[in-house]
Design a protein around this motif. Structure first.
Motif, PDB file in Angstrom:
ATOM      1  N   ALA A 147      18.195  33.617 126.362  1.00 31.54           N
ATOM      2  CA  ALA A 147      19.125  32.761 125.612  1.00 31.54           C
ATOM      3  C   ALA A 147      19.827  33.523 124.495  1.00 31.54           C
ATOM      4  CB  ALA A 147      18.380  31.556 125.047  1.00 31.54           C
ATOM      5  N   ASP A 148      19.100  34.373 123.782  1.00 35.05           N
ATOM      6  CA  ASP A 148      19.696  35.089 122.657  1.00 35.05           C
ATOM      7  C   ASP A 148      20.588  36.250 123.078  1.00 35.05           C
ATOM      8  OD1 ASP A 148      18.910  33.540 120.546  1.00 35.05           O
ATOM      9  OD2 ASP A 148      17.033  34.617 120.197  1.00 35.05           O
ATOM     10  N   ASP A 149      20.598  36.576 124.379  1.00 35.11           N
ATOM     11  CA  ASP A 149      21.482  37.644 124.856  1.00 35.11           C
ATOM     12  C   ASP A 149      22.844  37.115 125.289  1.00 35.11           C
ATOM     13  OD1 ASP A 149      19.584  39.575 124.411  1.00 35.11           O
ATOM     14  OD2 ASP A 149      18.806  39.538 126.463  1.00 35.11           O
ATOM     15  N   ILE A 150      22.986  35.795 125.344  1.00 38.11           N
ATOM     16  CA  ILE A 150      24.236  35.194 125.821  1.00 38.11           C
ATOM     17  C   ILE A 150      25.269  35.170 124.699  1.00 38.11           C
ATOM     18  CG2 ILE A 150      25.291  33.087 126.757  1.00 38.11           C
ATOM     19  CD1 ILE A 150      22.534  32.517 128.053  1.00 38.11           C
ATOM     20  N   GLN A 151      26.466  35.645 125.020  1.00 37.46           N
ATOM     21  CA  GLN A 151      27.529  35.748 124.033  1.00 37.46           C
ATOM     22  C   GLN A 151      28.579  34.655 124.247  1.00 37.46           C
ATOM     23  OE1 GLN A 151      27.308  38.007 121.516  1.00 37.46           O
ATOM     24  NE2 GLN A 151      25.288  38.411 122.463  1.00 37.46           N
ATOM     25  N   PRO A 152      29.340  34.308 123.202  1.00 37.58           N
ATOM     26  CA  PRO A 152      30.392  33.289 123.349  1.00 37.58           C
ATOM     27  C   PRO A 152      31.363  33.595 124.484  1.00 37.58           C
ATOM     28  CG  PRO A 152      30.044  33.799 121.036  1.00 37.58           C
ATOM     29  CD  PRO A 152      29.218  34.784 121.802  1.00 37.58           C
ATOM     30  N   GLY A 153      31.673  34.872 124.687  1.00 40.14           N
ATOM     31  CA  GLY A 153      32.602  35.237 125.749  1.00 40.14           C
ATOM     32  C   GLY A 153      32.108  34.857 127.127  1.00 40.14           C
ATOM     33  N   GLN A 154      30.796  34.902 127.334  1.00 38.81           N
ATOM     34  CA  GLN A 154      30.251  34.518 128.635  1.00 38.81           C
ATOM     35  C   GLN A 154      30.367  33.013 128.857  1.00 38.81           C
ATOM     36  OE1 GLN A 154      26.650  36.705 127.516  1.00 38.81           O
ATOM     37  NE2 GLN A 154      26.678  37.665 129.539  1.00 38.81           N
ATOM     38  N   VAL A 155      30.174  32.247 127.796  1.00 43.23           N
ATOM     39  CA  VAL A 155      30.376  30.792 127.895  1.00 43.23           C
ATOM     40  C   VAL A 155      31.857  30.502 128.160  1.00 43.23           C
ATOM     41  CG1 VAL A 155      30.143  28.580 126.706  1.00 43.23           C
ATOM     42  CG2 VAL A 155      28.440  30.380 126.325  1.00 43.23           C
ATOM     43  N   GLN A 176      30.150  21.275 126.700  1.00 43.60           N
ATOM     44  CA  GLN A 176      29.327  20.328 125.956  1.00 43.60           C
ATOM     45  C   GLN A 176      27.855  20.438 126.365  1.00 43.60           C
ATOM     46  OE1 GLN A 176      29.751  16.144 127.019  1.00 43.60           O
ATOM     47  NE2 GLN A 176      29.596  15.549 124.874  1.00 43.60           N
ATOM     48  N   THR A 177      27.601  20.518 127.669  1.00 50.02           N
ATOM     49  CA  THR A 177      26.226  20.600 128.159  1.00 50.02           C
ATOM     50  C   THR A 177      25.551  21.892 127.722  1.00 50.02           C
ATOM     51  OG1 THR A 177      26.786  19.249 130.093  1.00 50.02           O
ATOM     52  CG2 THR A 177      24.772  20.566 130.226  1.00 50.02           C
ATOM     53  N   ILE A 178      26.269  23.009 127.816  1.00 50.77           N
ATOM     54  CA  ILE A 178      25.705  24.293 127.381  1.00 50.77           C
ATOM     55  C   ILE A 178      25.335  24.225 125.896  1.00 50.77           C
ATOM     56  CG2 ILE A 178      26.224  26.734 126.981  1.00 50.77           C
ATOM     57  CD1 ILE A 178      27.980  26.601 129.538  1.00 50.77           C
ATOM     58  N   GLY A 179      26.210  23.625 125.098  1.00 52.08           N
ATOM     59  CA  GLY A 179      25.928  23.465 123.674  1.00 52.08           C
ATOM     60  C   GLY A 179      24.688  22.623 123.426  1.00 52.08           C
ATOM     61  N   ALA A 196      27.926  28.558 122.276  1.00 53.20           N
ATOM     62  CA  ALA A 196      28.944  27.567 122.621  1.00 53.20           C
ATOM     63  C   ALA A 196      29.524  26.924 121.367  1.00 53.20           C
ATOM     64  CB  ALA A 196      28.353  26.499 123.533  1.00 53.20           C
ATOM     65  N   GLY A 197      28.771  27.000 120.265  1.00 50.18           N
ATOM     66  CA  GLY A 197      29.242  26.391 119.022  1.00 50.18           C
ATOM     67  C   GLY A 197      30.265  27.241 118.289  1.00 50.18           C
ATOM     68  N   ASP A 198      30.509  28.471 118.767  1.00 52.58           N
ATOM     69  CA  ASP A 198      31.461  29.354 118.092  1.00 52.58           C
ATOM     70  C   ASP A 198      32.913  29.014 118.397  1.00 52.58           C
ATOM     71  OD1 ASP A 198      29.323  30.612 117.024  1.00 52.58           O
ATOM     72  OD2 ASP A 198      29.552  32.491 118.121  1.00 52.58           O
ATOM     73  N   PHE A 199      33.135  28.169 119.398  1.00 50.51           N
ATOM     74  CA  PHE A 199      34.507  27.774 119.712  1.00 50.51           C
ATOM     75  C   PHE A 199      34.501  26.396 120.376  1.00 50.51           C
ATOM     76  CE2 PHE A 199      32.905  29.713 123.552  1.00 50.51           C
ATOM     77  CZ  PHE A 199      33.471  28.958 124.577  1.00 50.51           C
ATOM     78  N   LYS A 200      35.661  25.757 120.380  1.00 53.96           N
ATOM     79  CA  LYS A 200      35.824  24.469 121.039  1.00 53.96           C
ATOM     80  C   LYS A 200      36.630  24.658 122.313  1.00 53.96           C
ATOM     81  CE  LYS A 200      35.506  21.782 116.774  1.00 53.96           C
ATOM     82  NZ  LYS A 200      36.149  20.791 115.889  1.00 53.96           N
ATOM     83  N   PRO A 201      36.465  23.770 123.289  1.00 57.15           N
ATOM     84  CA  PRO A 201      37.197  23.932 124.546  1.00 57.15           C
ATOM     85  C   PRO A 201      38.695  24.102 124.354  1.00 57.15           C
ATOM     86  CG  PRO A 201      35.520  22.253 124.800  1.00 57.15           C
ATOM     87  CD  PRO A 201      35.530  22.630 123.341  1.00 57.15           C
TER      88      PRO A 201
END
Length: 409
Positions: A147-155, A176-179, A196-201
Motif C-alpha cells: 500500500a505504501d509503495d503506491i503513488q498518486p500517478g498509478q491511481v 472514490q473506492t480506492i480512497g 488517491a487523496g492527493d487529487f480529485k477526479p
C-alpha cells in the motif's frame, strides 16, 4: 568401490541398520524398516559430523553425488556445510515470513479486507459490482503492490484508463473506492498515506456536459417527500413534483408532455424520439401511484392538450423552472433538483438488487445504435414495470416514515 544402482535396489533390511559406502564419506544407510537414507560423514573443526541428504529413491544416485560434491567444496573452502545449509534455510524462512508480512499489506489484501467490512448491510448486487470493478480495473494494476509503495500517478493511470473506454462515471467511482480503501488501511496501521487523496477526479478526467446533479441523501428522502406532499403552492406544481419522483424523467420531458403520450388504461407513458435527449423512443411504465397522479392532473388540465399547461397560456408548457423553484421554496436550494430524483432512483434501485441494465434503460442512459434504437425502448419492459412499481411503493414507504417522524416530534 562406488555404489551401483543394482546394489542399491538389492539392499534389503536386516535386524540392524547397516551402511553401503559410495566413497568420500558418502553412504547409504539401510534401516531395519527398509528405508534407504543418504548420509555423509565428515570432520569440521576437529569434530565428526553426519549430514543427511535425503531418501532413496526420491533422491537418486546421480543427484546425491552432486549434493555431496557441492558439500565437499564448501568444506574445502573452510565452512561447515551443515551450518551453511541451516543458515540458508533460516534465511529462506525469513524471506517467506517477510513476503507474507508484505502480502498482508498488499493493496489487494487490504482491499478485500475492506470489502468484507464495507459490504455488511449493502445489497449483494451492489457489493458484487464494486468487487468486480476492483478485480477488473484496479487489482491488475496495483493489487500486488504494498500500500505504501503506491503513488498518486498509478491511481491516476487507473482512472484515466477507465475513462478512455467511455466510462467516466465508473472512473470517478474507482477513485472514490480506492480512497475509501486507503482510509480503511490508514485507520488500521496498514498504510501511512492515501495517494488517491492527493487529487480529485476533475483534476485529471475530461469535463463532461452535465445537468445540476444536486440531490439529497437517501436518509433525507422521507422529510423531502413529506414537504412535497404538503406543498401549499399551485396544485399542478405539487402533482408535478410527485410525478417527477415516481417516474424520474428529465424535467423537460415531464413538463412538455402532451396527453397523447399517456395511456392510463395500459399504464404507459410513451415518449417519442423527438422529445428525448438520446433521440430514441422511451417507455415509462406507470405505477398505480403514477396513474392516480395523472388522473388528478387530467382534472386540473381541463381541455389543454398538455399535462402541465402554463399558468397564463394553456397552449404552452409550464416554465422549466417551476418545479425547481418549488423545491427552493421547500428549503432545498442547492440541495435538490428535478434531476436529483434520477440520481436517487439510480442509486437506490441498483443497491436493491435491480439489474443495472434495467435501471439504465429506464433512465434512458443506454447507448443505442441506429439499428437497435427502434427496438430497445421496449426491452425488458416486464421487468421494468415491476421495478417502477417497487420504486413507487418504496417512495410511499419513505413518505410514511417521514410522516411518522413528524408526528413523533
Amino acid at each position: 568401490m562406488p555404489l551401483t544402482l543394482k546394489q542399491i535396489e538389492n539392499a534389503s533390511p536386516k535386524t540392524k541398520p547397516y551402511k553401503l559406502s559410495d566413497g568420500g564419506g558418502l553412504c547409504l544407510l539401510v534401516s531395519v524398516t527398509g528405508a534407504k537414507l543418504w548420509r555423509w560423514r565428515y570432520c569440521f573443526d576437529g569434530k565428526e559430523k553426519m549430514m543427511a541428504f535425503g531418501e532413496y529413491p526420491a533422491l537418486g544416485l546421480k543427484d546425491v553425488r552432486e549434493l555431496h560434491f557441492e558439500a565437499r567444496r564448501i568444506l574445502i573452502s573452510g565452512s561447515d556445510p551443515m551450518a551453511k545449509r541451516k543458515a540458508e534455510a533460516q534465511d529462506k524462512q525469513k524471506a517467506i515470513r517477510d513476503e507474507q508480512r508484505e502480502s498482508e499489506k498488499s493493496f489487494e489484501k487490504i482491499a478485500r479486507c475492506w470489502w468484507d467490512w464495507w459490504a455488511i448491510g449493502k445489497s449483494p448486487r451492489h457489493a458484487e459490482t464494486v468487487m468486480n470493478r476492483l478485480e477488473a480495473d484496479v487489482f491488475p494494476a496495483i493489487g500486488h503492490l504494498s500500500a505504501d509503495d503506491i503513488q498518486p500517478g498509478q491511481v491516476r493511470n487507473i482512472i484515466t484508463a477507465i475513462e478512455a473506454r467511455g466510462a467516466s462515471d465508473v472512473a470517478k467511482r474507482a477513485h472514490q473506492t480506492i480512497g475509501q480503501i486507503f482510509r480503511f488501511a490508514i485507520a488500521r496501521d496498514l498504510a501511512t498515506r492515501n495517494p488517491a487523496g492527493d487529487f480529485k477526479p476533475r483534476d485529471v478526467l475530461a469535463a463532461v456536459e452535465s445537468e445540476n446533479f444536486a440531490r439529497v441523501d437517501e436518509t433525507d428522502l422521507p422529510e423531502l417527500l413529506v414537504k412535497m406532499d404538503n406543498y401549499e403552492g399551485d396544485a399542478l406544481t405539487r402533482l408535478g413534483l410527485k410525478l417527477m419522483a415516481y417516474c424520474f424523467p428529465r424535467t423537460s420531458e415531464l413538463i412538455e408532455t402532451p396527453w397523447t403520450e399517456i395511456d392510463l388504461v395500459r399504464a404507459r407513458w410513451e415518449i417519442p424520439r423527438e422529445r428525448m435527449k438520446m433521440k430514441t423512443p422511451h417507455i415509462i411504465p406507470l405505477s398505480r401511484q403514477a396513474v392516480d397522479v395523472l388522473k388528478a392532473l387530467k382534472l386540473l388540465a381541463g381541455r389543454s392538450r398538455l399535462v402541465f399547461p402554463g399558468a397564463n397560456d394553456k397552449t404552452i408548457p409550464m416554465s422549466n423552472n417551476t418545479l425547481l423553484y418549488a423545491l427552493y421554496r421547500l428549503g432545498y436550494k442547492g440541495r435538490m433538483t428535478g434531476h436529483g430524483f434520477r440520481g436517487l432512483a439510480s442509486t437506490i434501485l441498483n443497491e436493491n438488487d435491480f439489474d443495472e441494465e434495467h435501471v439504465d434503460l429506464q433512465l434512458a442512459h443506454m447507448k443505442r445504435n441506429k439499428v437497435s434504437a427502434a427496438y430497445n425502448h421496449a426491452k425488458y419492459l416486464k421487468q421494468r414495470t415491476a421495478m417502477m412499481q417497487w420504486w413507487a411503493d418504496y417512495l410511499d414507504t419513505q413518505l410514511e416514515k417521514g410522516n411518522a417522524a413528524t408526528l413523533n416530534h
